[in-house]
Design a protein around this motif. Structure first.
Motif, mmCIF file in Angstrom:
data_model
loop_
_atom_site.group_PDB
_atom_site.id
_atom_site.type_symbol
_atom_site.label_atom_id
_atom_site.label_comp_id
_atom_site.label_asym_id
_atom_site.label_seq_id
_atom_site.Cartn_x
_atom_site.Cartn_y
_atom_site.Cartn_z
ATOM 1 N N PRO A 116 0.839 -1.211 0.000
ATOM 2 C CA PRO A 116 0.000 0.000 0.000
ATOM 3 C C PRO A 116 0.869 1.255 0.000
ATOM 4 C CG PRO A 116 -0.689 -1.549 1.719
ATOM 5 C CD PRO A 116 0.633 -2.023 1.215
ATOM 6 N N LYS A 118 0.087 4.279 0.369
ATOM 7 C CA LYS A 118 -0.275 5.297 1.351
ATOM 8 C C LYS A 118 0.461 5.114 2.670
ATOM 9 C CE LYS A 118 -4.816 6.193 -0.644
ATOM 10 N NZ LYS A 118 -6.281 6.161 -0.455
ATOM 11 N N ILE A 121 3.453 7.609 2.986
ATOM 12 C CA ILE A 121 3.131 8.991 2.669
ATOM 13 C C ILE A 121 4.158 9.961 3.254
ATOM 14 C CG2 ILE A 121 1.619 9.212 4.668
ATOM 15 C CD1 ILE A 121 1.235 10.855 1.175
ATOM 16 N N ILE A 143 3.385 10.171 -8.750
ATOM 17 C CA ILE A 143 2.820 9.175 -7.841
ATOM 18 C C ILE A 143 1.814 8.287 -8.567
ATOM 19 C CG2 ILE A 143 1.314 8.892 -5.835
ATOM 20 C CD1 ILE A 143 2.680 11.300 -4.603
ATOM 21 N N TYR A 144 0.908 8.881 -9.349
ATOM 22 C CA TYR A 144 -0.075 8.077 -10.081
ATOM 23 C C TYR A 144 0.603 7.177 -11.109
ATOM 24 C CZ TYR A 144 -3.529 11.237 -8.062
ATOM 25 O OH TYR A 144 -4.310 11.960 -7.190
ATOM 26 N N ILE A 147 1.989 4.267 -9.237
ATOM 27 C CA ILE A 147 0.907 3.372 -8.806
ATOM 28 C C ILE A 147 0.390 2.538 -9.974
ATOM 29 C CG2 ILE A 147 -1.458 3.310 -7.920
ATOM 30 C CD1 ILE A 147 -0.816 5.792 -6.281
ATOM 31 N N ASP A 208 -9.106 10.531 -7.258
ATOM 32 C CA ASP A 208 -8.311 10.473 -6.029
ATOM 33 C C ASP A 208 -8.434 11.764 -5.227
ATOM 34 O OD1 ASP A 208 -6.358 9.191 -4.283
ATOM 35 O OD2 ASP A 208 -5.026 10.801 -4.944
ATOM 36 N N PHE A 210 -6.912 11.692 -1.760
ATOM 37 C CA PHE A 210 -5.887 11.645 -0.714
ATOM 38 C C PHE A 210 -4.617 12.408 -1.097
ATOM 39 C CE2 PHE A 210 -2.281 9.496 1.326
ATOM 40 C CZ PHE A 210 -2.621 9.661 2.654
ATOM 41 N N PHE A 211 -4.023 12.051 -2.229
ATOM 42 C CA PHE A 211 -2.738 12.650 -2.595
ATOM 43 C C PHE A 211 -2.840 14.140 -2.946
ATOM 44 C CE2 PHE A 211 -1.823 8.113 -3.383
ATOM 45 C CZ PHE A 211 -0.755 7.979 -2.517
ATOM 46 N N ILE A 214 -2.738 16.093 0.242
ATOM 47 C CA ILE A 214 -1.448 16.140 0.930
ATOM 48 C C ILE A 214 -0.452 17.037 0.202
ATOM 49 C CG2 ILE A 214 0.516 14.758 1.718
ATOM 50 C CD1 ILE A 214 -2.036 14.278 3.295
#
Length: 274
Positions: A116, A118, A121, A143-144, A147, A208, A210-211, A214
């Motif tokens: 994971p 995350k 992070i 990041i994407y 992933i 998304d 979350f990212f 942040i």
């Protein structure tokens, strides 16, 4: 009525019922965008008594929704392009070259799906800060891309192995280089697998929350999921404007799936039947 015909009719009825159940939340979202916030709470399941575009006027006139939309498009499109480019080259090498460590290399890529991201992070944030990429679209794009590459390699390498090598050998006889074979012969045959990878990763990057929360601090650099958070206040929320934003935000994904749904389904079932 023949049993076989009755069975087929039953299958279609069940399929249409599940399709309607799946589309009903989307229907509620669209109708709620034409209501006022009070009407959403008093009559949540009914049609609006009066169709109003006030929520859309507020969304497009008083909020930088267009900027959020452009930011989401840039991040999603560039990420998907890098994933397709990188995963295609890596998959072609793993599937077509004879090297004893190819299976181990494929396993290393697949490890990216097992861990994971995350959980990392904090080091990710420190890395982006050290590279001076925080509060930029590139932090999200990288990041994407990281992933999406493992899943892209898994799907594309499996699809590569279903293609006959005779086509590539014919291209080499005609004098094509490896890159010409890949670009002119192999990639056109891989549209179903490429469409699958494209849709899955586009939806992941587009939705998304979350990212971007942040890594993006500037208001004009936010994507749609984070930008719409401004509609949630401490004491009240503007639900009608929120639903109008969600409706507009869902249009690119709906259009993408409409145009690439055939490739998506073919890619998901590729290799299932031989």
């Amino acid at each position: 009525m023949k049993p076989h015909l009755a069975y087929r009719i039953g299958q279609h009825v069940i399929g249409y019922v599940f399709a309607l159940l799946s589309l009903y939340p989307v229907f509620l979202m669209v109708t709620a965008s034409f209501k006022t916030t009070i009407e959403i709470f008093t009559k949540p399941l009914s049609l609006p008594t009066k169709f109003s575009l006030a929520a859309y006027d507020k969304l497009l006139g008083q909020m930088p929704f267009g900027t959020y939309f452009v930011n989401s498009v840039i991040v999603s499109v560039v990420s998907v392009f890098l994933i397709l480019l990188t995963a295609t080259l890596a998959s072609y090498y793993i599937s077509r070259t004879r090297y004893k460590w190819n299976e181990a290399l494929l396993f290393i890529f697949l490890l990216g799906m097992m861990i994971p991201i995350k959980l990392g992070i904090v080091p990710l944030f420190l890395l982006m800060k050290g590279l001076h990429l925080t509060n930029t679209a590139w932090s999200l794009i990288l990041i994407y891309t990281a992933i999406g590459i493992p899943m892209g390699v898994m799907i594309l390498s499996g699809f590569f192995r279903t293609l006959p090598t005779e086509l590539e050998e014919a291209g080499r006889i005609d004098g094509c280089t490896d890159m010409q074979i890949l670009g002119k012969i192999v990639v056109p045959l891989m549209r179903p697998a490429l469409g699958t990878v494209m849709i899955i990763n586009f939806v992941t990057a587009w939705n998304d929350f979350f990212f971007p929360l942040i890594f993006i601090q500037s208001e004009l650099k936010k994507t749609i999921p984070v930008g719409l958070m401004s509609l949630f206040g401490e004491y009240a929320s503007d639900w009608s404007t929120l639903f109008s934003g969600l409706t507009l935000a869902s249009l690119p994904m709906i259009l993408l799936f409409m145009f690439a749904s055939r490739q998506f389904m073919d890619g998901m079932t590729a290799g299932a039947v031989k």
